[in-house]
Design a protein around this motif. Structure first.
Motif, PDB file in Angstrom:
ATOM      1  N   GLU A 146      10.327   8.020  -6.136  1.00 58.26           N
ATOM      2  CA  GLU A 146       9.421   8.000  -5.362  1.00 58.26           C
ATOM      3  C   GLU A 146       9.015   6.563  -5.004  1.00 58.26           C
ATOM      4  O   GLU A 146       9.687   5.615  -5.194  1.00 58.26           O
ATOM      5  N   ALA A 147       7.623   6.827  -4.363  1.00 61.21           N
ATOM      6  CA  ALA A 147       7.706   5.540  -3.144  1.00 61.21           C
ATOM      7  C   ALA A 147       5.566   5.711  -3.444  1.00 61.21           C
ATOM      8  O   ALA A 147       5.032   6.091  -2.498  1.00 61.21           O
ATOM      9  N   ASN A 148       5.341   6.135  -4.590  1.00 60.06           N
ATOM     10  CA  ASN A 148       3.834   6.711  -4.183  1.00 60.06           C
ATOM     11  C   ASN A 148       3.083   5.270  -3.502  1.00 60.06           C
ATOM     12  O   ASN A 148       2.015   5.017  -3.205  1.00 60.06           O
ATOM     13  N   SER A 207       9.243  -0.437  -3.620  1.00 57.19           N
ATOM     14  CA  SER A 207       8.557   1.277  -4.724  1.00 57.19           C
ATOM     15  C   SER A 207       8.290   1.266  -5.691  1.00 57.19           C
ATOM     16  O   SER A 207       8.537   0.360  -7.127  1.00 57.19           O
ATOM     17  N   SER A 208       6.995   1.442  -6.366  1.00 55.58           N
ATOM     18  CA  SER A 208       6.750   1.723  -7.267  1.00 55.58           C
ATOM     19  C   SER A 208       6.126   3.361  -7.436  1.00 55.58           C
ATOM     20  O   SER A 208       5.449   4.597  -6.173  1.00 55.58           O
ATOM     21  N   LYS A 209       5.798   4.072  -8.640  1.00 58.80           N
ATOM     22  CA  LYS A 209       5.623   5.400  -9.065  1.00 58.80           C
ATOM     23  C   LYS A 209       4.508   5.058  -8.993  1.00 58.80           C
ATOM     24  O   LYS A 209       3.337   6.340  -8.870  1.00 58.80           O
ATOM     25  N   ASP A 210       3.316   4.216  -9.532  1.00 58.71           N
ATOM     26  CA  ASP A 210       1.832   3.859  -9.960  1.00 58.71           C
ATOM     27  C   ASP A 210       1.361   3.927  -8.369  1.00 58.71           C
ATOM     28  O   ASP A 210       2.280   2.040  -7.775  1.00 58.71           O
ATOM     29  N   ARG A 223       8.094   7.399   3.700  1.00 58.43           N
ATOM     30  CA  ARG A 223       8.885   6.981   2.583  1.00 58.43           C
ATOM     31  C   ARG A 223      10.679   7.870   2.376  1.00 58.43           C
ATOM     32  O   ARG A 223      11.336   7.258   1.784  1.00 58.43           O
ATOM     33  N   LYS A 224      10.502   9.026   3.197  1.00 55.45           N
ATOM     34  CA  LYS A 224      12.009   9.428   3.129  1.00 55.45           C
ATOM     35  C   LYS A 224      13.148   8.088   4.359  1.00 55.45           C
ATOM     36  O   LYS A 224      13.917   9.072   4.219  1.00 55.45           O
ATOM     37  N   LEU A 225      12.623   7.797   5.043  1.00 55.16           N
ATOM     38  CA  LEU A 225      13.331   6.671   6.175  1.00 55.16           C
ATOM     39  C   LEU A 225      13.786   5.823   5.284  1.00 55.16           C
ATOM     40  O   LEU A 225      14.632   4.954   5.026  1.00 55.16           O
ATOM     41  N   GLY A 245       0.460  -1.437   0.233  1.00 55.56           N
ATOM     42  CA  GLY A 245       0.270  -0.469  -0.452  1.00 55.56           C
ATOM     43  C   GLY A 245       1.105   1.174  -0.308  1.00 55.56           C
ATOM     44  O   GLY A 245       1.764   1.414  -0.404  1.00 55.56           O
ATOM     45  N   ARG A 246       0.455   2.665   0.725  1.00 58.14           N
ATOM     46  CA  ARG A 246       0.628   3.748   0.407  1.00 58.14           C
ATOM     47  C   ARG A 246       2.164   4.264   2.159  1.00 58.14           C
ATOM     48  O   ARG A 246       0.666   3.040   2.891  1.00 58.14           O
TER      49      ARG A 246
END
Length: 232
Positions: A178-180, A199-202, A170-172, A163-164
Motif C-alpha cells: 500500500e502507498a497512500n 510509503s505509508s498506509k496513512d 504506485r505500481k512502478l 504526497g500522493r
C-alpha cells in the motif's frame, strides 16, 4: 436654609437620573465599563449584590462566573500544554530512531545490507509500509523512461517529494504494498545516484507541509554511502 435647598436639589438630580435610567442602552453600559475597567475595583461591594443569569445554574454571582471562566481557561491551557509535551516526546523518539538508523547505515557493506537495515527501521520502528532504493545506474538500475517520469513530474523544484502518487506511479515503485502517501528522495549531489521511496498506509502521513530535517539528513547519508557500495 441654603443647606436644605442644596440637599433638595441633590435629591431632585438623583430622582431625575433614576427616572431616566430606562433611556440608558446596554451598549452605553458596555462602553462605559470598557472605558472604566477599574469600575468594579472602586465598587467591589457590587460583586456581592450582582446576580448573573446562568443557563444551567439559575443565578450566580459575578465572582463565581469569572472564577468558572478562569477555570475553563486553565483547563484549556493545560490540555494544550499536554498536547505540546506529547508531540515533543514523539519527536524525540523519532529523532532517536533516525540517529540510530544513520549509524547503522554507516556500518553496512552492501546494497542488500543497506536495504535490510532500511526495511527493519522504517517498517518495524516507524510503522511505515515499505521502503525501497531505486538506483539509476548499474545492473538493477531503474529503467530510463520510468526515471524520467518521476524526475520530470515529481522533482521539478526540489530533490524530494511528499504526497500522493498516481496509480501508475504506485505500481512502478510499490507493486505489492500500500502507498497512500509517499516520500521520494533523489540521491546524489545532482540526483544522479538513484531514488529512495518510502510509503505509508496513512494518506496524510507524508504531506508537502511536513518537516524535512530528519529525512533530509537520511538523504545526505545515503548520498555519501551509495557510491562506495555501488562502486561508482
Amino acid at each position: 436654609m441654603s443647606e436644605v435647598m442644596g440637599q433638595q436639589k441633590n435629591n431632585l438630580e438623583l430622582n431625575d437620573n433614576f427616572e431616566d435610567h430606562d433611556s440608558v442602552s446596554d451598549s452605553q453600559v458596555v462602553d462605559y465599563l470598557f472605558a472604566h475597567p477599574d469600575f468594579f475595583v472602586k465598587h467591589a461591594h457590587l460583586f456581592e449584590e450582582l446576580d448573573i443569569p446562568h443557563a444551567h445554574k439559575g443565578s450566580v454571582s459575578l465572582v463565581e462566573l469569572q472564577s468558572e471562566q478562569l477555570r475553563k481557561k486553565v483547563r484549556l491551557l493545560n490540555y494544550k500544554l499536554n498536547q505540546l509535551i506529547s508531540i515533543a516526546r514523539q519527536n524525540e523518539q523519532i529523532y532517536r530512531v533516525y540517529a540510530d538508523l544513520n549509524l547503522r547505515l554507516l556500518a553496512t557493506q552492501s546494497m542488500e545490507e543497506m536495504q535490510l537495515v532500511l526495511e527493519e527501521v522504517m517498517q518495524e520502528r516507524l510503522q511505515l509500509e515499505s521502503v525501497v532504493i531505486k538506483p539509476f545506474i548499474g545492473a538493477y538500475a531503474f529503467p530510463e523512461i520510468q526515471r524520467r517520469l518521476f524526475v520530470e513530474k515529481r522533482f521539478r523544484r526540489d530533490k524530494f517529494f511528499f504526497g500522493r502518487l498516481s496509480e501508475h506511479e504506485r505500481k512502478l515503485l510499490f507493486p505489492q504494498q500500500e502507498a497512500n502517501s509517499v516520500a521520494l528522495l533523489l540521491l546524489g549531489e545532482l540526483g544522479e545516484l538513484g531514488m529512495l521511496a518510502v510509503s505509508s498506509k496513512d494518506p496524510s502521513h507524508f504531506n508537502p507541509d511536513m518537516d524535512t530535517l530528519l529525512i533530509t539528513q537520511l538523504q545526505q547519508f545515503l548520498s555519501i554511502l551509495l557510491p562506495k557500495l555501488m562502486k561508482y
